[in-house]
Design a protein around this motif. Structure first.
Motif, PDB file in Angstrom:
ATOM      1  N   PRO A  40       0.028  27.322  34.348  1.00 24.30           N
ATOM      2  CA  PRO A  40       1.386  27.830  34.567  1.00 24.30           C
ATOM      3  C   PRO A  40       1.544  28.756  35.754  1.00 24.30           C
ATOM      4  O   PRO A  40       2.667  29.058  36.146  1.00 24.30           O
ATOM      5  CB  PRO A  40       1.679  28.590  33.261  1.00 24.30           C
ATOM      6  N   THR A  41       0.439  29.243  36.345  1.00 25.74           N
ATOM      7  CA  THR A  41       0.558  30.202  37.448  1.00 25.74           C
ATOM      8  C   THR A  41      -0.066  29.712  38.749  1.00 25.74           C
ATOM      9  O   THR A  41      -0.072  30.444  39.736  1.00 25.74           O
ATOM     10  CB  THR A  41      -0.110  31.543  37.062  1.00 25.74           C
ATOM     11  N   THR A  42      -0.556  28.488  38.771  1.00 21.69           N
ATOM     12  CA  THR A  42      -1.293  28.003  39.943  1.00 21.69           C
ATOM     13  C   THR A  42      -0.436  27.982  41.208  1.00 21.69           C
ATOM     14  O   THR A  42      -0.907  28.307  42.295  1.00 21.69           O
ATOM     15  CB  THR A  42      -1.858  26.589  39.673  1.00 21.69           C
ATOM     16  N   ALA A  43       0.836  27.599  41.081  1.00 21.69           N
ATOM     17  CA  ALA A  43       1.691  27.451  42.257  1.00 21.69           C
ATOM     18  C   ALA A  43       2.382  28.748  42.659  1.00 21.69           C
ATOM     19  O   ALA A  43       3.249  28.740  43.538  1.00 21.69           O
ATOM     20  CB  ALA A  43       2.739  26.362  41.988  1.00 21.69           C
ATOM     21  N   LEU A  44       1.999  29.871  42.045  1.00 20.00           N
ATOM     22  CA  LEU A  44       2.690  31.139  42.281  1.00 20.00           C
ATOM     23  C   LEU A  44       1.789  32.133  42.998  1.00 20.00           C
ATOM     24  O   LEU A  44       0.567  32.070  42.896  1.00 20.00           O
ATOM     25  CB  LEU A  44       3.142  31.734  40.940  1.00 20.00           C
TER      26      LEU A  44
END
Length: 336
Positions: free
Chosen positions: A191-195
């Motif tokens: 859920p946080t890879t692209a942030l």
């Protein structure tokens, strides 16, 4: 674990039938997550993290996917045997999933409000309730969900298109959409890879808050050990389609048992540590078209022995609800 698990995966084996042959993606996976608990699944790319949970919601097409054996029990019901009609009443309503790239899962030609209202109405239809929300009620519910995930000014943001929102805001929209059916289990796939790092921390704090406030059970799939340490109660370390170590965060990260877990923890960079001192696990994942007969980590393991050419058994420390898939340990191994 005193109460029955919300989700339990037992002896799960999964293959993919490819043009090159049978790809043995998962081999005897065992996992469980209890009510209000959070489980992290970690491992390098290609180890089977996402594949393990996708069939919880029937998201793997068959063919090419083929379940060889095992059970995926949600509140005692085997999700591998439910009918399409039963799955409609579970997917997105009792079990929800959020993904790593919001732009892939949000339609760019519709406002986020239109998409959320459609999801909410679809949930109502699947449940076949005599009293259903109309579009006005569904919009009010969507705004409330956006407020719950701390999206600023939800009354105005709901009419924006995905490209008008930042990456972190889009991820909050996906979380709000997932929560709109009041699920009991939330599966978060990277859920946080692209942030960026700052927004990552905000999303992780949000997930932790939702677990506490809503009593959610959560499974977080990630390659980032820091994410798991921040949010999760328990962790499963996966390698080449197998869970090689399982236990609480404190036990696994504080006293790792499996050589692969030790290697992962040694690979974490630390401030002030010279680049030349950074550790890297040598070698590559095995080709699962022709998996090793014995331990799948043996070719990369600094502690490999002759016995590693035979399949290892899961060693269990029942007192600590901890398992290790390794020849180095006997049943009931000491945790110290």
């Amino acid at each position: 674990m005193t109460d029955a698990p919300v989700l339990e995966i037992r002896d799960y084996r999964l293959n993919f039938n490819t043009f090159d042959g049978v790809y043995h993606a998962l081999d005897g996976v065992n996992l469980a997550v209890g009510k209000g608990q959070s489980l992290g699944i970690v491992g390098e790319t290609g180890c089977g993290k996402s594949v393990t949970v996708r069939n919880v919601l029937g998201l793997l097409p068959s063919p090419p996917a083929e379940v060889v054996s095992g059970e995926i029990l949600y509140n005692g019901k085997d999700m591998l045997k439910v009918t399409p009609a039963e799955m409609q009443k579970i997917r997105g309503i009792e079990i929800a999933m959020i993904f790593q790239d919001p732009m892939t899962y949000l339609n760019p030609v519709f406002t986020i409000g239109t998409q959320m209202v459609d999801v909410i109405l679809a949930h109502q239809k699947a449940l076949d309730k005599s009293v259903r929300k109309n579009k006005k009620q569904a919009r009010a519910h969507a705004i409330e969900m956006l407020r719950k995930v701390h999206l600023p000014n939800p009354e105005s943001q709901i009419d924006r298109y995905p490209h008008e929102l930042s990456g972190g805001m889009r991820q909050r929209v996906l979380i709000a959409m997932a929560l709109s059916g009041s699920p009991k289990l939330l599966i978060a796939d990277e859920p946080t890879t692209a942030l960026d790092v700052t927004i990552q921390a905000q999303i992780l704090d949000l997930i932790a808050e939702l677990v506490e406030d809503m009593g959610l059970s959560v499974i977080i799939i990630t390659h980032d050990l820091g994410v798991v340490a921040k949010v999760c109660d328990n962790v499963a370390v996966m390698y080449a389609g197998q869970v090689v170590e399982y236990g609480t965060i404190e036990e696994v990260f504080g006293k790792p048992k499996h050589p692969y877990t030790e290697g992962l923890l040694k690979s974490i960079p630390h401030p002030g540590k010279p680049p030349e001192e950074l550790y890297g696990i040598p070698g590559f994942l095995p080709n699962l078209l022709t998996p090793p007969i014995g331990c799948r980590f043996q070719d990369r393991c600094p502690k490999a022995m002759e016995i590693c050419g035979t399949p290892p058994k899961n060693r269990n420390n029942a007192a600590h609800d901890r398992t290790v898939l390794c020849h180095l340990y006997e049943e009931g191994f000491e945790d110290a």
